[in-house]
Each structure stands twice: as structure tokens, then as C-alpha cells.
Design a protein around this motif. Structure first.
Motif, PDB file in Angstrom:
ATOM      1  N   ASN A 194       0.804  -1.230   0.000  1.00  0.00           N
ATOM      2  CA  ASN A 194       0.000   0.000   0.000  1.00  0.00           C
ATOM      3  C   ASN A 194       0.834   1.276   0.000  1.00  0.00           C
ATOM      4  N   ARG A 195       2.150   1.162  -0.218  1.00  0.00           N
ATOM      5  CA  ARG A 195       3.008   2.333  -0.405  1.00  0.00           C
ATOM      6  C   ARG A 195       3.890   2.068  -1.620  1.00  0.00           C
ATOM      7  N   CYS A 299       6.065  14.182  -4.660  1.00  0.00           N
ATOM      8  CA  CYS A 299       6.126  13.765  -3.251  1.00  0.00           C
ATOM      9  C   CYS A 299       7.478  14.054  -2.607  1.00  0.00           C
ATOM     10  N   LEU A 314      -1.892  12.144   4.752  1.00  0.00           N
ATOM     11  CA  LEU A 314      -1.549  10.765   4.418  1.00  0.00           C
ATOM     12  C   LEU A 314      -1.679   9.858   5.640  1.00  0.00           C
ATOM     13  N   LYS A 318      -4.317   6.447   6.292  1.00  0.00           N
ATOM     14  CA  LYS A 318      -3.219   5.477   6.230  1.00  0.00           C
ATOM     15  C   LYS A 318      -3.648   4.109   5.716  1.00  0.00           C
ATOM     16  N   GLN A 322      -1.257   4.262  -1.198  1.00  0.00           N
ATOM     17  CA  GLN A 322      -0.665   5.580  -1.439  1.00  0.00           C
ATOM     18  C   GLN A 322       0.497   5.439  -2.420  1.00  0.00           C
ATOM     19  N   TYR A 340       9.386   6.840   3.510  1.00  0.00           N
ATOM     20  CA  TYR A 340       7.938   6.760   3.665  1.00  0.00           C
ATOM     21  C   TYR A 340       7.318   5.790   2.659  1.00  0.00           C
ATOM     22  N   PHE A 341       7.663   5.937   1.383  1.00  0.00           N
ATOM     23  CA  PHE A 341       7.003   5.149   0.339  1.00  0.00           C
ATOM     24  C   PHE A 341       7.716   3.829   0.046  1.00  0.00           C
TER      25      PHE A 341
END
Length: 784
Positions: A194-195, A299, A314, A318, A322, A340-341
Motif C-alpha cells: 500500500n506504499r 512527493c 496521508l 493510512k 498511497q 515513507y514510500f
């Protein structure tokens, strides 16, 4: 199909495809209309820039004879075809190159007798390369299973992958790297990740790629409610009316008060969704599970920073998938996109984009000003224009236009910019990056004065586009980025145009700004990287007054994203959070930094050095003229003057040799600009590559006339050949090799092309022989 012995070798490559390869694929179960694509251009070939000239190196174009797909969105194999004079495996190396960039496991080569197969993902005990008969080509299910195993796709994940692209009926489809970015993202989502981070250079179509990702996930039902987040109003507006337009009535732009749950596709500004007060947090008007998918544009900016208020959007959603998009992932100890990603699912760099030919290359003009390089110390008792005393110290390049303003320096920069524009095209779209808003305004004034009559005739010729220009600035920005709008031509700015602005016709970027942040530098360079063939934009120029382009020498300029364990103190401040007006693209800090600038008139300044560099084949900057480039390419093809003359004289048509050189990026019209427009192709090439003294076309034609060569022909034939010789003198050898020249004056007075060829020369073969003999006479002295 069976042909008599030897007849198969007379067939063209296209005939081999039609008569042998395509039927073999169809017999193996491949659908001709949905799974077999013929003659697929993967890359157009890089653009070469030398001097003010450019050309495309078509020799490096990547062109696959066949791409085989399980579904139109899922290529699984590539096949390179050759005629029957080549071996079965002759095209394998080409095919492997195509398979590599497409990240697919299987490559084939064929000459119509059978197939050579390369399998990057063999099963235990299986050979990597094998030979197959025409009747043994693998079926679609076999190659799809191999593709899934190669990419690590489980059976339960494939349904999502098979959702097709949006088709607008225009025939447009994703480029190979866009398709790979889309499929890598879909694969990650299918695996439950999901990232997801995509790193794609500016100008490579991130928004179009994003649209296709969202479209496929939305159509497949994997994401029903979707949020596209950006931090510039113009980014949202451009996306709304351009790439995302097919979403139509299910799409909306979020206002500053609430999120309307009746829509499925939402486009929003960070600034309009959040704020310092709880009542400003528009994103909280829906539940945390409202959005299934959030796409974060650019980003590397606000969302990368943990303490940014924008990040709380974000964090609130959560549970959603994303996806982060960036051309320049921000990687320091304090701020990291990849932390983060996660690591990028796919990366397509500026260097790769230029090498493929999708992005515009650049030339760099580095300019040194004496007071910048040598420094300037005020004389004792000196004061500025307002009577303030000047500190007794040396001011250097970093001080210019930050602490110290030398009015003559600003005028000098403006004059040099206009000098370059006037020497090329004074209406080339140009962005001048300045230290701050005050500097941008003074530069605007200096450009007006340097432009002179152009600025008088065209009041909108130069405009300051900064964060404080409000409505006028928005209109100016819209017009500047519109390819159909001529004005403004020049935009002076400080931060506002550094990123996210699709100014695809921008041909000149001027750096009069101190830049130490690699992220900022990459974004600024990205303003010029788009190719716009329709408007003649093939490359762009960077004019550097502040040594910013030394960042090109940094290995990190186009390297892999890594977290650098040191504070990013040199980065410019993040945009105000939140800005005063959420609908403003307000990225510039005001000039009220607490430091009073010292403005001094009357100090003479001058340019003490200039260097021009071009991007080379390895991505490094080199200093080389178009003449030097052409010489190297010609010598690659023809090792000596004798070799060149022999092949030139042996060629049935000289145009074939000229075309071969053009595919290497050598344009004869460019060489004519360097040497002279009256010289013929042969003389230009011999002079450039082998230092031979050139003869003009007229001189060569006169030499032929002096020999009484035409006496062997009848009256009518002599008239035709004499007129062809005159055409050569005026236009060159390619004109006389084209039989269509016979439709023109004065040939039309002798007869039609058919009548001339048939009645005057006795047929096509005799006419072509006469033209070849005429060419031999034109170049006879080349034999020594």
C-alpha cells in the motif's frame, strides 16, 4: 509455404514476416489483432546537439519487429526478424536489448526457417537458448506462465493486471517505460503493497502514467474513491482538463470546506485540505477509510517531511493505497521520500530519457563575471545608492543579489541573454531564475531595456512571474506555458517556476541564482527537457552565471536515490505551511528576510570567460563542435578518404550514403551552415572528415561542361543531361537522382517524365545509367 531453392533468399524481410513468421505465430495460437503487434517503435533515438544545430540519431532508434502480449497491456515476448540471407539467430542480440528495456523474459529471432529462443527464466535443467522449428513456437499460455514466474506474479494476482488501458480512440498508447511503470505499480498493489514510489524524470509523462494506473485500478474495482494530491493549483487544473479528462462527471476538484462524497475521483491541493486550526482540516470531513487510493504528486516536497502538516493527510488515510510520484526523490537524513514510500517500484531517469530520445538534450553556456570570480571590495568610505556605508570586506558570487546589488551586473546579464536570443530566435520561450522576487523584478526591467524595440513593440515580451503577482501572475503563467501563446516570451522568477510547470516549448533556462540543492537543480533543469517537435523544440540551452551547473558533475545528479546522512541545510525552505491563500501557487518567500540589500550603481563589470558544453553519449558534458562530431561519425563509417571515394562511386544512388549518415545524426544542411551552402554533399563530407579542399557545386558542373562529355548523346538527351547538371549546381545530387525532377521546368518543355525516359533514353534502365555516368563525370576528379 514452399518455394523453389534459392527463391526464399530473394524475399524481403517484410515478405519473410508475412509468409512465414506471422503464420507460424497464428498456428501457435497467437491472435493477430490483440496479441501480435508489428513494427513497434520503442524509442525514437537520441537527439544530438552541437552549436545551434540538432539532429536525431536514427541509428540508435529501437524498433521491434514483433511484440507479443498476453493482453494488450501485458507484453511478454519480443521477436526480431531478418531476411533469409541471415542466420536464424542473427537478430537475437537486438531482441535481447529490447527485452531488457521492456523487462520481459523471452526474446526470439527468426529468418523464416525457424526460431531461436532466449529464455531469461529457464526451469531447472532447461537451456537458456534453444532452436525451434517453424511449427514449434510456444503458445500464449506458455509465455504468459513464464512471464508470471519471471515477475513473481501469483495466480490470484493476475486479474488486476489484465485490466486494459484507457483507449481514447486516437491510437495513443503508453511508451515502453510508462507501460513498465504502470505494470510495476499494478503488480505492487496486486501483491497487497500500500506504499508505492515511482521516480520518473520531468517530461516523461508522469501524469499520463498516473491516469492509466488510476483508470485500471478504478475499472478493476480495486479502488473506488481516489484522491490525487498536489501542492500547486496549476498542477491540479492542468490534470483536471488534460490527462484526467476521461473521468468526466465522476471527477471533481475539492474546495476549501468539504469533500463531496457523491464523486469518486477527487483532485485536491494540500493547502486547501489542511491548516493549523482544526476547523481548516477539510480532509477530516470524511472518515479515514473514505479513500481507497491516494496519489501524491511531487512527493519530494511537503509529503516527504515527517513534521509537515501536509503529511497528516496521508497519516489520516493510512489505510488507503498511497502512490508517490517524483522526478527527484528527496533523500537526506531529515527528509526522505523512500523512507515513507519504500524503494522505487520503477525508475526512469533523465539520462535514460535523453539516451532514448524522449527527452530534449541540453547545451550549457557557462559565463564568468569578473566581480563574481575575483570578488569586489568597496573603496574606503564607499556608500550605496541610498547613502548607506558599505562594509570594508570582499563581496563574492554568493553575495551578488542577496546582499549586494551591482546594477551594472544585472544589466550585463540581461544584455548577454538578449545577445544569445537575438543570435538564435528572440521569441524562444525563456525562464530566468533569480535569487528572490526583488531580483526577478530588477531583471525584468533590465531585460526590457536590453530588448529595446522588441519590448516597445510587444509590452508582454517579458513578465515577472512570482508568488506575489496574484491574478496577473496566473494569467502570465497560463500564457507562458501555452505553446500557442506567443507572449510572454521571457519569464523572470525565483521559485515559482522551479517545478510542476509544463512549459514544453521552453528553449532557454538562465541561472542567475545560487543553487546548492540537487533536488532544486534537477527540478529547474526539468523545465526544459520536453521535446516539442510541432513547435521546433528539439533541445534547450542552459545559461549559467552562478556556477550552478557544476552540479552536473555530481554523481548524484542522475544516480540512484540514496539517503544522505547529513542535514539538508542547503535546501531552500519548504513552501509556507499553510500559505495565506490556499488557491495561490505561493512558493516564494517574501524578501523581508531581515537583511537590507546594498544597491550600488556605477561599478563596472565584465564577462571574463565563456565555455560552451554539450551532453555527450555517456551523459557527461563535453566540448565539441558539430564539425568535430560529424568528422568522428564519418570516420566511423569510412576509415579513409579512399574508402569513402570508392563507396561513393560504387553507390547506385548517392542518396543512400547520405541517408546512412543522416541516421547517425549527420545532417548535410548543418554541415553547410558550418562550411558553406554552395558546396555539394561530397565536398562537404570530404572537407569535414579528410581535410580536402572543397569545390562548389557550380565549379563541379562547369568542369563537366568543359569536357564536352555530352557529345556522345543525341540533341534531346544532351538537353536533359545539361538541365540535370544545372539542377545539381543549384540543389545537389539528391535532386537529380529523383526521377520526379523531370516534371519540373525546363524538362516539361521536352516531354513528360515517361516520354523522356522512354523516347529520349530508350527506357528506365538506360536513363538511370545515363544519370550514373553524369554523376561519375561530376565526381571524376575524386578518382585522382
Amino acid at each position: 509455404m514452399s518455394l523453389p531453392p534459392g527463391e526464399k533468399k530473394k524475399l524481403s524481410e517484410s515478405d519473410i514476416c508475412d509468409l512465414y513468421i506471422t503464420p507460424a505465430l497464428k498456428r501457435a495460437g497467437w491472435d493477430q489483432f490483440t496479441q501480435i503487434r508489428r513494427e513497434v517503435t520503442l524509442t525514437p533515438g537520441p537527439i544530438i546537439v552541437r552549436g545551434n544545430m540538432s539532429s536525431r540519431n536514427k541509428k540508435k532508434k529501437k524498433f521491434a519487429d514483433y511484440v507479443l502480449s498476453w493482453e494488450p497491456s501485458l507484453p511478454v515476448a519480443v521477436l526480431e526478424a531478418k531476411d533469409n540471407n541471415h542466420s536464424i539467430g542473427h537478430g537475437m542480440q537486438q531482441a535481447l536489448g529490447y527485452a531488457e528495456i521492456m523487462q520481459i523474459p523471452t526474446a526470439f529471432s527468426s529468418n523464416g526457417d525457424g526460431f531461436e529462443q532466449h529464455n531469461k527464466h529457464p526451469s531447472s535443467g532447461e537451456d537458456i537458448e534453444t532452436s525451434l522449428s517453424l511449427t514449434a513456437f510456444p503458445d500464449p499460455q506458455t509465455l504468459w506462465a513464464r512471464y508470471k514466474s519471471f515477475r513473481g506474479i501469483e495466480d490470484g494476482e493476475q486479474t488486476l493486471l489484465m485490466e486494459p488501458y484507457h483507449d481514447d480512440g486516437s491510437g495513443k498508447e503508453p511508451r515502453y517505460y510508462q507501460a513498465e511503470a504502470i505494470n510495476r505499480t499494478i503488480e505492487a498493489v496486486a501483491k497487497g503493497k500500500n506504499r508505492v514510489l515511482l521516480v520518473m524524470a520531468t517530461g516523461t509523462g508522469k501524469t499520463y502514467t498516473t491516469f492509466q494506473i488510476i483508470w485500471r485500478l478504478w475499472k478493476a474495482g480495486a479502488a473506488k474513491r481516489i484522491l490525487f494530491l498536489a501542492d500547486r493549483n496549476i498542477l491540479v487544473d492542468q490534470t483536471l482538463v488534460n490527462d484526467f479528462k476521461p473521468f468526466g462527471s465522476v471527477m471533481t476538484k475539492i474546495g476549501s470546506r468539504r469533500i463531496d462524497p457523491s464523486y469518486e475521483i477527487h483532485l485536491g491541493l494540500y493547502q486547501s485540505l489542511t491548516g493549523r486550526e482544526e476547523s481548516d482540516k477539510t480532509f477530516k470531513t470524511v472518515s479515514p477509510d473514505f479513500f481507497d487510493l491516494i496519489v501524491v504528486d511531487e512527493c519530494h516536497r511537503g509529503s516527504a517531511s515527517e513534521n509537515s502538516e501536509w503529511r497528516e493527510i496521508l497519516e489520516y488515510f493510512k489505510g488507503a493505497i498511497q502512490i508517490g510520484l517524483t522526478a527527484t526523490p528527496k533523500e537526506t537524513k531529515d527528509v526522505s521520500s523512500s523512507t515513507y514510500f519504500g524503494e522505487p517500484a520503477y525508475t526512469y531517469s533523465l539520462k535514460q530519457g535523453i539516451e532514448d530520445g524522449f527527452l530534449a538534450p541540453y547545451k550549457v553556456v557557462k559565463i564568468d563575471i569578473d566581480k563574481d570570480v575575483e570578488g569586489w571590495t568597496p573603496p574606503p568610505g564607499a556608500i550605496d545608492d541610498l547613502g548607506n556605508p558599505l562594509e570594508d570586506r570582499q563581496y563574492n558570487q554568493k553575495d551578488m543579489d542577496r546582499l549586494l546589488v551591482l546594477n551594472q551586473r544585472t544589466k550585463l546579464v540581461a544584455a548577454r541573454v538578449m545577445q544569445l536570443l537575438n543570435a538564435t530566435d528572440p521569441f524562444s520561450k525563456t525562464i530566468i531564475f533569480c535569487e528572490d522576487i526583488d531580483h526577478a523584478e530588477r531583471m525584468r526591467k533590465a531585460i526590457v531595456n536590453a530588448a529595446g524595440q522588441i519590448a516597445i513593440d510587444n509590452p508582454q515580451y517579458v513578465r515577472r512571474i512570482t508568488g506575489d503577482t496574484k491574478e496577473d501572475g496566473k494569467a502570465d503563467l497560463d500564457n507562458f506555458i501555452d505553446p500557442e501563446s506567443k507572449f510572454p516570451v521571457i519569464a523572470t522568477t525565483s521559485e515559482m517556476l522551479t517545478t510542476g510547470v509544463d512549459a514544453k516549448t521552453c528553449k532557454l533556462i538562465v541561472l542567475d541564482k545560487t543553487i546548492t540543492s540537487m533536488t532544486t537543480f534537477k527540478q529547474i533543469i526539468g523545465r526544459g527537457t520536453r521535446v516539442d517537435e510541432e513547435h521546433g523544440k528539439w533541445y534547450f540551452t542552459i545559461m549559467d552565471f552562478k556556477k550552478a551547473t557544476e552540479l552536473f558533475n555530481d554523481p548524484d545528479f542522475d544516480g540512484e536515490a540514496v539517503v544522505i546522512y547529513e542535514p539538508g541545510n542547503d535546501d531552500p525552505p519548504e513552501p509556507p505551511d499553510p500559505p495565506i491563500d490556499p488557491e495561490d501557487d505561493h512558493l516564494e518567500l517574501p524578501d523581508s528576510t531581515g537583511i537590507t540589500k546594498l544597491v550600488v550603481s556605477g561599478v563596472e563589470v565584465e564577462i571574463i570567460a565563456e565555455r560552451v558544453s554539450f551532453i555527450g553519449p555517456d551523459g557527461a558534458l563535453i566540448t565539441e563542435s558539430y564539425r568535430e562530431f560529424a568528422r568522428k561519425q564519418i570516420l566511423t563509417e569510412f576509415s579513409s578518404l579512399d574508402d569513402f571515394i570508392r563507396k561513393w562511386n560504387d553507390a547506385d544512388k548517392k542518396a543512400a550514403i547520405i541517408q546512412e549518415l543522416e541516421e547517425h545524426g549527420i545532417l548535410l544542411e548543418n554541415l553547410a551552415e558550418e562550411v558553406g551552402k554552395d558546396f555539394g554533399d561530397f565536398d562537404l563530407l570530404c572537407h569535414i572528415a579528410y581535410d580536402q579542399p572543397p569545390l562548389t557545386r557550380a565549379e563541379r558542373a562547369n568542369n563537366v561542361k568543359k569536357r564536352n562529355y555530352f557529345t556522345k548523346y543525341g540533341d534531346e538527351a544532351r538537353k536533359v543531361l545539361s538541365a540535370l547538371l544545372d539542377k545539381y549546381a543549384d540543389e545537389g545530387v539528391r535532386t537529380i537522382e529523383d526521377a520526379r525532377v523531370l516534371r519540373l521546368d525546363p524538362f516539361d518543355e521536352i516531354g513528360t517524365p515517361v516520354e523522356i525516359i522512354r523516347d529520349v533514353f530508350g527506357g528506365k534502365e538506360q536513363y538511370e545509367q545515363a544519370v550514373r555516368e553524369l554523376e561519375q563525370q561530376i565526381y571524376r576528379q575524386a578518382d585522382g
